[in-house]
Design an enzyme around this catalytic site. Sequence first.
Site, mmCIF file in Angstrom:
data_model
loop_
_atom_site.group_PDB
_atom_site.id
_atom_site.type_symbol
_atom_site.label_atom_id
_atom_site.label_comp_id
_atom_site.label_asym_id
_atom_site.label_seq_id
_atom_site.Cartn_x
_atom_site.Cartn_y
_atom_site.Cartn_z
ATOM 1 N N LYS A 80 0.861 -1.195 0.000
ATOM 2 C CA LYS A 80 0.000 0.000 0.000
ATOM 3 C C LYS A 80 0.894 1.241 0.000
ATOM 4 C CE LYS A 80 -3.849 1.996 2.681
ATOM 5 N NZ LYS A 80 -4.723 1.831 3.867
ATOM 6 N N SER A 155 -9.698 1.788 2.822
ATOM 7 C CA SER A 155 -8.838 2.569 1.969
ATOM 8 C C SER A 155 -7.805 1.721 1.221
ATOM 9 C CB SER A 155 -8.100 3.624 2.791
ATOM 10 O OG SER A 155 -7.254 2.998 3.740
ATOM 11 N N SER A 179 -9.907 -0.560 7.068
ATOM 12 C CA SER A 179 -9.299 -0.479 5.739
ATOM 13 C C SER A 179 -8.578 -1.728 5.252
ATOM 14 C CB SER A 179 -8.327 0.690 5.675
ATOM 15 O OG SER A 179 -9.036 1.876 5.508
HETATM 16 N N1 GLN Z 1 -13.040 3.982 5.983
HETATM 17 C C1 GLN Z 1 -12.535 4.492 7.223
HETATM 18 C C2 GLN Z 1 -12.148 5.935 7.060
HETATM 19 O O1 GLN Z 1 -12.455 6.467 6.068
HETATM 20 C C3 GLN Z 1 -11.385 3.659 7.674
HETATM 21 C C4 GLN Z 1 -10.151 3.990 6.960
HETATM 22 C C5 GLN Z 1 -8.975 3.163 7.407
HETATM 23 O O2 GLN Z 1 -9.109 2.156 8.089
HETATM 24 N N2 GLN Z 1 -7.799 3.646 7.067
HETATM 25 O O3 GLN Z 1 -11.547 6.523 7.891
#
Ligand code: GLN
Length: 489
Positions: A80, A155, A179
């Site tokens: 990532k 994400s 995420s």
């Molecule tokens: N979807 C969540 C957010 O937008 C979690 C994101 C994540 O775990 N990095 O913050």
Amino acid sequence: MLNRLTISEVTAKVSRREASAREVTQACLDQIQRVDGQVKAFLSYDSADALAQAAAIDAAIANGANHTDKPLLGVPIAMKDVLSVKGQPLGCASKILEGFTSVYDATVVEKLKAAGAIVFGRLNMDEFAMGSSTENSAYFTTRNPWDTSRIPGGSSGGSAASVSADECIASLGSDTGGSIRQPAALCGCVGLKPTYGRVSRYGLVAFASSLDQIGPFTKDVRDAATLLEVISGHDLRDSTSIPQPVPHYRGALTGNIKGLKIGLAKEYMVGGLDPEVKASVDAAVKQLESMGAEIVEVSLPHTEYAVATYYIVATAEASANLARFDGIRYSKRVDGGNPAELYKNTRGAGFGPEVKRRIILGTYVLSSGYYDAFYLRAQKVRTLIRQDFDKAFEKVDVIVTPTTPTAAFRAGEKSADPLQMYLSDIFTISCNLAGNCGLSLPCGFTKEPKLPIGLQMLGKPFGEETLLRIAHAYEQATGWHQEKSPFSK
Ligand code: GLN
């Protein structure tokens, strides 16, 4: 076809010299060439560097290296775009870091390399890991390999899509509020968020430091155990990593779950849950019961406050963490004649709309006069959420839930409405607030179109062995992980 293999299959083949690390790496690069124009999982990758790493591993194999000592021998693993790999770009899918190159390896990257992996590629993500669909990437939206009109989740969307399209053997992502687990569920792979403190965060660009953990995306549960074993452990460079020995996680995969107690949280099986998702999760619970597990109802009464609490804690921490991107250090700079203008211009041009929204929200909840009403109160609710889990785990070994309320949604469906997007994380967020571990694995598919459905298992702090044992037994009994996305060839 070498790109279709699992970590266990690759390391066995490479050790027996039935395939070279170079051939495995080339197979992944060929697959990227073939499908990534449509899947769009990679922001960038350096074929020559990947092949050079593979050649070095082949040389080590010629000198006797084997997969007992190096459990990732010859395995290409993609990153990532939030993890630091020396000499490779590090951009968090943000314009503000355009052109930045990492100057050191993250601890997890050091560990992967020492275990014989080829660390390659920069995987797309929501900018600074803020989002649930990769639509917040400053560059492009990654597509779901099961249906390219749909999002792969986020994400870590690129991490999930690249594994399910067989563009790499496994990948790493980060999980602050889901995420890893949410994109794994939507793309049909296994995603594991370790207990807070299990894996060093050194070299992970911070989003919300009290919630962030790095974890693996894999094609099966055994591979998740292997990768977790490699990346876990205490690290003096991350003071929140916990000095607890790393178990032999693969040893926990006994196939026997008789007598283990599995909790069903009644608060997780209501409102907004898609009927096909519910049916698959219900069937999974029956399956676990038929394998000898005992099903126990548990209650996590503060679940309804989790999303609100998360969006105060996470944005507050993000507003502090992202202050470092100021136009003085790192990459992008838009000058303005004086320092205040330079900051404003750089941050104005460099950050996308979701990141700005969160910095503004986070700054607001920390500001004097609002701190007590929002931030302090959110911290108290966070404690209540953790206590819910502590209480539930007095009665059960793991808790089973859907990972997401629906299967993958269409690109564009929720991007205009941030609240709808935030609510899609309703089942994954509490685990980060509580700091325990969680995993998602495939438990079925919707009918039309055929889209993966994820089963989430939540474990006690440092309960990864039990989590992996149950997930592995379930996976082997059902075989959902053998279904392949249309891009997997
Ligand atoms: N979807 C969540 C957010 O937008 C979690 C994101 C994540 O775990 N990095 O913050």
